[in-house]
Design a protein around this motif. Structure first.
Motif, PDB file in Angstrom:
ATOM      1  N   TRP A   1      -2.308  -6.836   3.225  1.00 13.23           N
ATOM      2  CA  TRP A   1      -1.408  -5.949   2.495  1.00 13.23           C
ATOM      3  C   TRP A   1      -2.052  -5.407   1.230  1.00 13.23           C
ATOM      4  CZ3 TRP A   1       2.401  -3.363   4.291  1.00 13.23           C
ATOM      5  CH2 TRP A   1       3.137  -3.858   5.383  1.00 13.23           C
ATOM      6  N   GLN A   2      -2.954  -6.194   0.646  1.00 15.14           N
ATOM      7  CA  GLN A   2      -3.625  -5.721  -0.571  1.00 15.14           C
ATOM      8  C   GLN A   2      -4.325  -4.386  -0.326  1.00 15.14           C
ATOM      9  OE1 GLN A   2      -6.176  -8.556  -2.444  1.00 15.14           O
ATOM     10  NE2 GLN A   2      -4.678 -10.216  -2.303  1.00 15.14           N
ATOM     11  N   GLN A   3      -4.960  -4.274   0.839  1.00 13.42           N
ATOM     12  CA  GLN A   3      -5.687  -3.038   1.137  1.00 13.42           C
ATOM     13  C   GLN A   3      -4.735  -1.851   1.208  1.00 13.42           C
ATOM     14  OE1 GLN A   3      -8.656  -3.138   4.139  1.00 13.42           O
ATOM     15  NE2 GLN A   3      -8.934  -5.340   4.011  1.00 13.42           N
ATOM     16  N   VAL A   4      -3.555  -2.109   1.784  1.00 17.41           N
ATOM     17  CA  VAL A   4      -2.559  -1.043   1.868  1.00 17.41           C
ATOM     18  C   VAL A   4      -2.166  -0.594   0.464  1.00 17.41           C
ATOM     19  CG1 VAL A   4      -0.219  -0.469   2.636  1.00 17.41           C
ATOM     20  CG2 VAL A   4      -1.688  -1.916   4.063  1.00 17.41           C
ATOM     21  N   VAL A   5      -1.905  -1.591  -0.405  1.00 18.74           N
ATOM     22  CA  VAL A   5      -1.474  -1.266  -1.770  1.00 18.74           C
ATOM     23  C   VAL A   5      -2.565  -0.485  -2.514  1.00 18.74           C
ATOM     24  CG1 VAL A   5      -0.843  -2.248  -4.009  1.00 18.74           C
ATOM     25  CG2 VAL A   5       0.084  -3.237  -1.902  1.00 18.74           C
TER      26      VAL A   5
ATOM     27  N   GLY B   1      -4.894   1.407  -1.372  1.00 17.18           N
ATOM     28  CA  GLY B   1      -4.962   2.781  -0.859  1.00 17.18           C
ATOM     29  C   GLY B   1      -3.882   3.655  -1.460  1.00 17.18           C
ATOM     30  N   LEU B   2      -2.654   3.100  -1.503  1.00 13.97           N
ATOM     31  CA  LEU B   2      -1.548   3.883  -2.050  1.00 13.97           C
ATOM     32  C   LEU B   2      -1.766   4.162  -3.544  1.00 13.97           C
ATOM     33  CD1 LEU B   2       1.466   2.177  -0.244  1.00 13.97           C
ATOM     34  CD2 LEU B   2       0.411   4.384   0.262  1.00 13.97           C
TER      35      LEU B   2
END
Lengths: 505, 323
Positions: free
Chosen positions: B298-302, B304-305
């Motif tokens: 999930w860190q990667q998703v955050v 990116g956003l």
């Protein structure tokens, strides 16, 4: 004029913030007629045609389409009414074919795929409207500017345009291409298409126009027939005599040393054996048609582009080929043709733009002399009367004239003795033009030498002490200021074009 | 209006201007405040030093990247170049038996040489920097594997020192600060630094003003390589060994840090202080999400956003100031 106009701008006004750009101007475009808009840069021509095209909406007055008041909310509304604009910057995709460009946005589909045969057929029909016979599959980018323009006109006509706005269509064309364009214009006139034509070349007006609306400082000055004599047109446009427009003064009294000497300069296919000298205190005009090789000469002398043979000597020093820095060190300054693309870092400040040529020479141990640079820039900006909120204002937000002064300022700050000016007043308003001429005067009064390329003949005639005329890549003649006339310059400018083209092919 | 009111108004304007120009900094502070409230583990001396150490590698890479992006280029090779520099340095010490100082210097010079090669390919070979450095990304990683044969190599003591602590202060943080000051000095005070802005703002205008554009580009990429070499020393120093697969993908973190820090990929705009803030934003987000036990997926998703958000806000802000 008889009959119902296609479009009338009736006492139209437009302001941007506090600046009134158009003030109660009335212009009508009739079917089968060419209405010329004439005025100096900044007179409001662009704003006017943008209101016709729906880019801007007027603040006052009415737009009448076939006699009925309309409002063009956007460019689509204007296009739907059959009004098309051919801009200087063409709206074509260079990598796509002629056919695709003509039919852009209305590709015919069959089973979800592009119906190529139908596309080609319609594109061919559009080209036939103006009698243009070119390969439909050729990428548009491979065509010359002139043909691209014709493709755009064909595209507009295929969209059922009945009124064309031609914004300086001849600016980048050769004489022969202009003739081809004008014959298309004549055909369109026969078909009843109404046209608005903008050009800075007065000699084209009688050839192509029917009636001329003259604008000055956003106001309507007069409407006169297109065959009105040129001096009268200039008087209407400028509102004063031409002698005041070009305030050339020769105040230099020192020895007439040669500051710039060019010997046998040749660039394969572009420039052929050019030799000339510019002396201290002198303005030498370099005239010729677009494509004659004037800009190429200036760029080669400045070291921007390489040349094949010849030599450039500045103040007695031979400058190595293709070396911009060496020229600058010898006292050369180059104000390039296109200030936005070649002259300025638009998002940098006035201070920085003036300082670029002197950053290294004033630095101590690789560190920038910020205070010295700033003081110098302040001094130069003051002398040149650059109108700005302060030295830290970005150059992008200055007017064209003040931007151009910033490019000049860089070379004044660098103490340049030889200035190469390529179209120094292009896109500059009347007031700033005169200021630039005064600047040229002060450079020569201080013993500097100026080589000026300009496509505006009155400017060349008005500001030069001597005029060199180029034709087909070489020097076709030299005229002293006192006996130069537009006719003599033009005669020299076209002298070798035909012969040279024959030689090359 | 009284002068006091005027002054107050001006102050108000200045604050507004400051906030508008330092959006990333405001974001960082908000982020820190939120984490401070969310978890007691965030604002501890240990965690702060931890963040500093984690930020050091990304920030040093990003400082070098700032030169390149200001000059309207991009350097995709910095991660690989960091790994190669570390591996060359470690091999000079362990395999060739050279002096530790020589090994340290050799590592840094390897980085600078790689950068200079990319710079020459861009400036004289006319390759787009994206392509030149994409090639270098592959070449440098490949050479790292060739030299090491895929195995870790022990670093020189001098390199390991860069990863250690002096008293309570971790050396990577010292290196981060010094590198930042040097980079800011180069960019703001020197002729070459001002040339980078001119070249990035309008290459043709810079050239016609007599600025030696090609030399500037070679120096820009060489500096980026040098900073990548330094980052490689930091990374390998902390582990006492150069890893062949070190710093994979770090170039994207570096680019993200520079862009979050307010630089424009179109060139001509960017500041070292902004880049530092950008690097800290990335590291603090990761750190905070770790403390909150959010999965690294999930860190990667955050992240990116956050990149999209930061640049999106910046684009809007610029639009408003120009028109």
């Amino acid at each position: 004029m008889n009959g119902q106009p296609i479009l009338t701008l009736d006492k139209i006004s437009k302001s941007f913030g506090p600046v009134q750009v158009i003030d109660e101007v009335t212009v009508s475009v009739h079917p089968g007629k060419v209405q010329v808009l004439l005025g100096e840069n900044g007179a409001g021509k662009s704003t006017l045609i943008k209101m016709m095209a729906g880019v801007y909406q007027p603040d006052g007055g009415r737009i009448l389409l076939d006699g009925e008041p309309v409002k063009f909310r956007d460019t689509n509304a204007s296009e739907a009414a059959g009004i098309a604009t051919i801009h200087q910057e063409l709206n074509l995709v260079p990598t796509m074919s002629v056919a695709e460009n003509i039919m852009m946005g209305r590709f015919l589909k069959r089973f979800g795929m592009v119906d190529r045969p139908a596309l080609r057929k319609q594109a061919r029909a559009a080209l036939d409207l103006i009698g243009l016979d070119i390969d439909l599959d050729q990428p548009v980018g491979e065509l010359g500017i002139a043909r691209q323009q014709l493709v755009e006109i064909a595209k507009a006509l295929s969209l059922d345009a009945r009124m064309l706005i031609l914004d300086e269509p001849t600016a980048a064309l050769t004489r022969r291409e202009i003739a081809a364009l004008f014959s298309v214009v004549h055909d369109l006139r026969e078909r009843g298409v109404g046209m608005v034509f903008i050009s800075h070349h007065l000699d084209e007006i009688a050839e192509v126009g029917d009636s001329v609306s003259v604008l000055r400082d956003g106001k309507f000055v007069a409407e006169v027939p297109a065959d009105t004599a040129e001096p009268e047109l200039v008087r209407l446009m400028v509102g004063r005599d031409i002698s005041q427009q070009f305030p050339r003064r020769r105040e230099y009294t020192g020895p007439s040393e040669p500051l710039l000497h060019v010997e046998g300069l040749s660039i394969k296919g572009l420039v052929n054996n050019m030799s000339f000298t510019v002396h201290a205190g002198e303005v030498v005009g370099l005239a010729g048609l677009v494509g004659a090789g004037r800009t190429e000469v200036v760029r080669a002398v400045a070291g921007v582009d390489p040349y094949d043979s010849g030599s450039v000597i500045i103040r007695g020093r031979r400058i190595p080929r293709h070396n911009i820095g060496a020229g600058i060190k010898a006292g050369l300054g180059h104000v390039p043709e296109d200030r936005k693309v070649q002259g300025l870092v638009l998002d940098a400040s006035v201070n920085e733009n003036i300082g670029y040529a002197t950053l290294a020479s004033t630095a101590k141990g690789g560190l920038v002399d910020f205070k010295g640079q700033r003081d110098k820039a302040q001094d130069v900006a003051g002398k040149l009367r650059i109108r700005m909120s302060g030295l830290d204002q970005t150059v992008r937000s200055l007017s064209g004239g003040n931007q151009q002064k910033a490019v000049f300022g860089r070379w004044i700050a660098a103490g340049a003795k030889v200035l190469l000016l390529d179209e120094p007043t292009r896109g500059v308003d009347v007031g700033a033009k005169v200021e630039i001429y005064e600047l040229i005067n002060s450079v020569t009064a201080a013993g500097g030498a100026v080589l000026m390329v300009s496509s505006e003949l009155p400017e060349v005639l008005g500001m030069s002490d001597r005029i060199l005329v180029m034709s087909g890549g070489h020097l076709s003649g030299e005229l002293a200021a006192e006996d130069a006339t537009q006719d003599k310059v033009m005669t020299l400018a076209v002298r070798d074009v035909v012969r040279d083209l024959e030689d090359k092919s | 209006m009284t002068t006091a009111v005027k002054a107050e108004k001006r102050q108000h304007l200045d604050i507004k201007k400051f906030l508008a120009n330092n959006g990333a900094l405001v974001g960082l502070l908000v982020l820190c405040l939120a984490l401070f409230i969310a978890t007691p583990d965030f604002l501890t001396a240990g965690n702060m030093l931890n963040i500093g150490i984690q930020a050091s590698t990304i920030a040093v890479l990003a400082f070098g990247m700032t030169f390149v992006i200001v000059a309207a280029g991009i350097d995709l090779s910095v991660g690989s170049v960091a790994a190669l520099s570390a591996m060359v340095s470690a091999s000079m010490f362990t395999t060739a038996g050279l002096n530790g100082w020589v090994a340290l210097l050799g590592g840094l010079l390897t980085g600078a040489a790689c950068g200079a090669a990319s710079g020459m390919a861009t400036a004289y070979g006319r390759l787009p920097s994206f392509i030149a450095t994409l090639a270098m990304l592959s070449v440098a990683r490949g050479l790292t594997l060739v030299i090491s044969d895929g195995r870790p190599v022990r670093t020189a003591d001098q390199v390991s020192f860069l990863g250690s602590n002096i008293g309570p202060i971790p050396m990577p943080i010292v290196v981060l600060v010094v590198a930042g000051l040097v980079a800011a000095f180069l960019l703001n005070r020197t002729v070459i630094g001002r040339y980078m802005y001119a070249v990035g703002g309008n290459t043709e205008a810079a050239r016609l003003s007599g600025i030696p554009v090609q030399k500037v580009l070679v120096i820009v990429f060489a500096l980026s390589g040098l900073f990548a070499g330094l980052a490689g020393m930091l990374l390998s120093g902390r582990l006492d060994s150069a890893q062949p697969q070190a710093a994979v993908g770090y170039e994207l973190d570096a680019i993200a840090a520079v862009v979050i820090g307010g630089a424009s990929l179109a060139g001509g705009v960017g500041r070292i202080s902004g880049t530092l803030v950008g690097a800290l934003v990335l590291v603090v987000i990761r750190n905070g999400l770790n403390l909150l036990n959010v999965s690294s997926f999930w860190q990667q998703v955050v992240i990116g956003l956050v990149i999209a958000l930061a640049v999106g806000i910046d684009v809007l802000r610029r639009k408003n100031t120009i028109h």
